[in-house]
Structure formats: structure tokens, C-alpha cells
Design an enzyme around this catalytic site. Structure first.
Site, PDB file in Angstrom:
ATOM      1  N   ARG A 260      52.670  31.472  43.170  1.00 57.54           N
ATOM      2  CA  ARG A 260      51.659  32.292  42.672  1.00 57.54           C
ATOM      3  C   ARG A 260      51.869  34.053  42.590  1.00 57.54           C
ATOM      4  O   ARG A 260      52.031  34.285  43.732  1.00 57.54           O
ATOM      5  CB  ARG A 260      50.409  31.825  43.112  1.00 57.54           C
ATOM      6  CG  ARG A 260      50.240  30.277  42.616  1.00 57.54           C
ATOM      7  CD  ARG A 260      48.918  29.899  43.189  1.00 57.54           C
ATOM      8  NE  ARG A 260      48.713  28.463  42.924  1.00 57.54           N
ATOM      9  CZ  ARG A 260      47.662  27.738  43.167  1.00 57.54           C
ATOM     10  NH1 ARG A 260      46.707  28.175  43.696  1.00 57.54           N
ATOM     11  NH2 ARG A 260      47.658  26.219  42.996  1.00 57.54           N
ATOM     12  N   ARG A 275      46.264  34.664  51.566  1.00 52.76           N
ATOM     13  CA  ARG A 275      46.866  34.508  50.359  1.00 52.76           C
ATOM     14  C   ARG A 275      48.206  34.904  50.338  1.00 52.76           C
ATOM     15  O   ARG A 275      48.461  36.250  50.482  1.00 52.76           O
ATOM     16  CB  ARG A 275      45.832  35.041  49.322  1.00 52.76           C
ATOM     17  CG  ARG A 275      46.614  35.017  47.849  1.00 52.76           C
ATOM     18  CD  ARG A 275      45.335  35.654  46.936  1.00 52.76           C
ATOM     19  NE  ARG A 275      44.410  34.457  46.484  1.00 52.76           N
ATOM     20  CZ  ARG A 275      43.081  34.791  46.134  1.00 52.76           C
ATOM     21  NH1 ARG A 275      42.754  36.123  46.224  1.00 52.76           N
ATOM     22  NH2 ARG A 275      42.399  33.573  46.221  1.00 52.76           N
ATOM     23  N   GLU A 347      39.248  28.148  51.051  1.00 55.96           N
ATOM     24  CA  GLU A 347      39.406  27.213  50.368  1.00 55.96           C
ATOM     25  C   GLU A 347      40.770  26.420  50.512  1.00 55.96           C
ATOM     26  O   GLU A 347      41.936  27.160  50.447  1.00 55.96           O
ATOM     27  CB  GLU A 347      39.358  27.613  48.808  1.00 55.96           C
ATOM     28  CG  GLU A 347      39.800  26.320  47.697  1.00 55.96           C
ATOM     29  CD  GLU A 347      40.133  27.126  46.404  1.00 55.96           C
ATOM     30  OE1 GLU A 347      39.907  28.191  46.147  1.00 55.96           O
ATOM     31  OE2 GLU A 347      40.988  26.415  45.643  1.00 55.96           O
ATOM     32  N   SER A 350      41.160  21.959  45.993  1.00 59.21           N
ATOM     33  CA  SER A 350      40.182  21.943  45.031  1.00 59.21           C
ATOM     34  C   SER A 350      40.423  20.560  44.386  1.00 59.21           C
ATOM     35  O   SER A 350      41.504  20.080  44.060  1.00 59.21           O
ATOM     36  CB  SER A 350      41.027  23.173  44.099  1.00 59.21           C
ATOM     37  OG  SER A 350      40.252  23.164  42.777  1.00 59.21           O
ATOM     38  N   ARG A 388      46.339  28.188  54.740  1.00 55.66           N
ATOM     39  CA  ARG A 388      44.843  28.122  55.507  1.00 55.66           C
ATOM     40  C   ARG A 388      44.246  27.273  56.453  1.00 55.66           C
ATOM     41  O   ARG A 388      43.717  27.328  57.168  1.00 55.66           O
ATOM     42  CB  ARG A 388      43.767  28.272  54.109  1.00 55.66           C
ATOM     43  CG  ARG A 388      44.078  29.587  53.147  1.00 55.66           C
ATOM     44  CD  ARG A 388      43.262  29.386  51.906  1.00 55.66           C
ATOM     45  NE  ARG A 388      43.664  30.594  50.991  1.00 55.66           N
ATOM     46  CZ  ARG A 388      43.354  30.604  49.656  1.00 55.66           C
ATOM     47  NH1 ARG A 388      42.570  29.634  49.276  1.00 55.66           N
ATOM     48  NH2 ARG A 388      43.615  31.560  48.872  1.00 55.66           N
TER      49      ARG A 388
END
Length: 420
Positions: A260, A275, A347, A350, A388
Site C-alpha cells: 500500500r 503503518r 486496527e 476489518s 500491528r
RNA sequence: GGAAGGGUGGCAGAGUGGCCGAAUGCGCUGGUCUUGAAAACCAGAGUGCCCGAGAGGGUACCGGGGGUUCGAAUCCCCCCCCUUCCGCCA
């Protein structure tokens, strides 16, 4: 792709949904075009019908006879008319398609209307953040972090956001992947290893294109994109497929690296492992009957939650508000793990129901009781994102002597009690 | 990357300019026959869109896109994919 019937019959619902989701698209242009498009389609079809009838007559006449030549002469005019209409039809249809691809999915009625993260609703929580030691450190400040994660090496070789994972940490990643995949297999998901590059048609079906083009790394020479998530190749495996009802629900799990660009991110969000541009993730994808999809979302969420519970990591579940859910999403939960050192939620998963949105774009259908094909519903969830999860383990499981304690469930996998 | 041959309905496979949405075989579905099954026979069966309350009708689709033609599965051009051979390579 939005259901055309819904758009025609309930334009206000769609208009409201677009607004609640904070997207913009030109619905009025679509409505105008829709009328125009149907008119041209009908006229083209009629002209074509006349042409075919005339052709059938000509076919019966002796070639080169006076009647034949006379007929052909008149048919040239008709041919011009058909060509002109077909050209118009193509143009209108292309524009209509382009516009339709910019309409987001409709949020489910259970999704709270809201504009930003403050409007997300916490629906549940598990574990107690207070149990984490008060002097826990952010993972990137731990003395061992430099030994486990080589950020500078990644910057030299590639650029920021592409860390080298080293030694015990690399081994822990391998351990987690195996654990995640085994858990998914036990829950009935079939493991697959998909391609890590996809074409534009695939990225369009799942909704990355045209909406999130800037998020993906591109290989223009071959017209391919690096996958931002395994969702893209997995879901597209069944593009242009009609399932028999007995085949559903279908469940797949895949481990893949994800890429990403994360343009515009900065600050504490991108420190350490919070991230990064390339990360490992295990993804669950389900194809289900429409009437079951919201129940399937809950069970999908439980599959992800179970992993966090087995890892003994405190987490909370957020029901994302309309302004926070993505372009193709109808409903989305985020699972956020407690990172005791940073004292913030990260997070790690999802869980989403895309209803028939991706299925329409990708032409993924099942044969219904009526014998006709209908779009399936697609869902997916992370289970889980690695970096994470690592951050949470480093921060929450720090012992007084500086060692990192492994979650119980991982000890047999890893072979030791501590990360060394 | 180079050369050759191919891509047609669930599968196999015919079709080189007009009546071809497409023969035939297999498979599939329903029926007849049978105590039941098999066999045989009969019938049916793709997907999208448009018109229609419906019955039904129309139209598009023979890998994808463009072109030639009154008319294209069939001829021409570009692209993609598959097979075989050569080259390269984990």
C-alpha cells in the site's frame, strides 16, 4: 456496482447513501443517460431487426439478378442508419458505465450515520487494557526493537516503510502466519495462494479502481497492480462464475504480502510497525447467499475475534459509521488491538460485507430457486494483519527483565516461551 | 523473447461470406416404456439487455477490440490466452 433497479426506483435512497458516505458522484447525469441509453438501445435494436429481415430476403434471391441489385441498393441506406445508431449506443453505454462505477455501495440500515471516527460505535470489547504493565513502552522504543526490525536497512534497500524483519521477529512472523492459517482451516476455510499482482479488471471488480487507484503500486508496463490485500485476487478468482446453491457458502483463506502506498500518512501513525508499505496479512473471504450475508458477517467477525482471544490480546470492536466505511462496503467492523506501550488502539482487522456490490462488478452469481442467476454476496476479514499484531505483542507482553513473553497458544508453535 | 498451430454452447467437435445462436456426439433435465433400474424413444435445456401485466417478442454474444461488406463465427488488422518447438531462467 449499484443495482440499477434500486437506482431507478429509489434514487433518493442512493443519493442519501452517497452523501452519508461522503463520496461524490453525478447521479443526475446517470439518470439522464439512463433514459437516453434505453431509447438508443431500443432504436438500434429495431433498426437492426429491419436490417436482418431485409437480409433474409436478399439471401433468397439469385446473386447479381436485377431484383437482388435493387434490394442491395436500398439496404445500403439502412446499413448507414444502423451504423450511426450503433456508434451512438457505444458512446452512451461507455459513459454510462464510467459513471456507474463511481457510485458507492449503500450502507446497511444498521450502520450509524456519521462523518468521522468519533461517530464509530464500540459494540464490544474483550480483555482488560489495565492488565498491561504501566511502564510498557511503545514497541519502537524498546531496546530489542532495533535488533528485531531494521528500519534503516529497509530505507537503504527500498525506502521508508519497507522494514527488514530480523531473527526472532522473523521467526515469530512465520509462527503467527502458521497459527492464523491453521485456525482458519479449522474453521472451514480452504487455503489458497493467490497471485500478488492483478489486472485492472480485477481491481475494478473489488472496487479499488477507479476509487482507490492512488493506494496501489502499479506496474504500468504490464498493466498490473500489486495487491493491497488478498481480497482482490481471492474475490476475483470467481469473477464471471455462476455457483450452484450447494456450493455456497464458500470460504477461502490466504496469506499474502500486501502493498500500500499510504500516500499522505505521517507522524505517530507511521512510527515503527504502525503503518508500513509492505506487510503480511492473512485474509478470509466468503461467498454467501444474500439472505445469509449479515449473519455471515457476524460469524466472520467471530472467526477474527477468536484469534485475538487465543493470543490473549485485549481488543475492541467498532461498528464503522457511514462516513468511515469504504466505497464498496455495506457494513464494516474494525477490530482494534490494545497497544499498551503507545496506549492506543491499532486496527488489526476489518470485517466487511460488500453485499452484491462486488458481485455485480465481477459478475459473481449463484443459481437461485427460480433457476435464474443472481449476484452472490461477498465478505472478507483480516485474520490478522501481522505488523500491528507484532506491535501489540511487543508492547503488552514485556516482562520486567526486558524479555518478550509469547502468548501461550504460540509456545508450541514457536518452541520457546520467550521471544529470543 | 522467436517460430508454428490453435481459441466455437457444460465437454468434445463441425462450420471459410447470407436461411448459423450455430450440425453432431457425450453429458444434463423432464417424459414414455419398466415391479424398479438400465437401454431405447420423445421432448427440453446458455447469458446479458430491450419491449410486454403476462404469454411472448426483439436484440447482442462463436477469446477481446477495431475494420471490410448490403450482410461476418467465417475475410483483414491489433491485442490477450492456450499448445508445441527454440531461447532464457528460479
Amino acid at each position: 456496482m449499484i443495482d440499477l433497479k434500486l437506482l431507478r426506483e429509489n434514487p433518493e435512497l442512493v443519493r442519501e447513501a452517497v452523501r452519508d458516505k461522503k463520496f461524490t458522484c453525478d447521479l443526475d447525469a446517470i439518470f439522464d443517460l439512463d433514459v437516453n441509453r434505453r431509447d438508443i438501445f431500443t432504436r438500434t435494436q429495431e433498426a437492426r431487426s429491419r436490417q436482418k429481415a431485409a437480409n433474409a430476403e436478399v439471401a433468397g434471391l439469385p446473386k447479381g439478378s436485377p431484383e437482388f441489385l435493387e434490394k442491395i441498393k436500398r439496404m445500403k441506406e439502412l446499413s448507414q442508419e444502423v451504423k450511426e445508431l450503433q456508434k451512438q449506443q457505444q458512446e452512451v453505454d461507455a459513459e454510462w458505465n464510467r459513471l456507474m462505477l463511481t457510485v458507492p455501495n449503500i450502507p446497511h440500515e444498521s450502520v450509524p450515520v456519521g462523518k468521522d471516527e468519533d461517530d464509530n460505535q464500540q459494540v464490544s470489547a474483550w480483555g482488560d487494557p489495565q492488565t498491561v504493565s504501566a511502564d510498557a513502552q511503545p514497541h519502537y522504543d524498546l531496546p530489542v526493537f532495533k535488533k528485531f526490525v531494521d528500519l534503516a536497512g529497509g530505507v537503504k534497500v527500498t525506502g521508508a516503510g519497507f522494514p527488514f524483519i530480523v531473527g526472532p521477529m522473523a521467526r515469530l512472523v512465520r509462527t503467527l502466519l502458521r497459527f492464523f492459517l491453521d485456525e482458519a482451516a479449522a474453521a472451514g476455510y480452504v487455503e489458497v495462494m493467490p497471485p500478488l499482482l492483478v489486472n485492472a479488471a480485477s481491481a475494478t471488480a473489488t472496487g479499488q479502481l477507479p476509487d482507490k487507484e492512488a493506494q496501489m503500486y502499479e506496474v504500468p508496463q504490464d498493466g498490473l497492480y500489486l495487491i493491497p490485500t488478498a481480497e482482490v485476487p481471492l474475490t476475483n478468482l470467481y469473477r464471471d462464475t455462476i455457483f450452484e446453491t450447494g456450493e455456497l457458502p464458500l470460504r477461502h483463506v490466504a496469506y499474502t504480502p500486501c502493498f500500500r502506498r499510504e500516500a499522505g500518512s505521517y507522524g505517530k501513525d507511521v512510527r515503527g510497525l504502525n503503518r508500513v508499505h509492505q506487510f503480511d496479512k492473512v485474509e478470509l473471504v466468503k461467498w454467501v447467499l444474500p439472505e445469509n450475508s449479515f449473519d455471515e458477517l457476524e460469524s466472520l467477525r467471530m472467526d477474527s475475534e477468536n484469534i485475538l482471544q487465543k493470543l490473549n490480546l485485549p481488543y475492541r470492536v467498532l461498528l464503522m459509521c457511514s462516513g468511515e466505511i469504504g466505497f464498496p462496503h455495506a457494513k464494516q467492523y474494525d477490530l482494534e488491538v490494545w497497544a499498551g506501550g503507545q496506549k492506543r488502539w491499532l486496527e488489526v482487522s476489518s470485517c466487511s460485507n460488500f453485499t452484491d456490490f462486488q458481485a455485480r462488478r465481477g459478475n459473481i452469481r449463484y443459481r437461485g430457486q427460480d433457476g435464474r442467476p443472481h449476484p452472490v454476496h461477498t465478505l472478507n476479514a483480516s485474520a490478522l494483519a501481522i505488523p500491528r499484531t507484532l506491535a501489540a505483542i511487543l508492547e503488552n507482553n514485556l516482562e520486567a527483565d526486558g524479555r518478550i513473553r509469547l502468548p501461550e497458544v504460540l509456545i508450541p508453535y514457536y518452541g520457546e516461551k520467550y521471544l529470543t
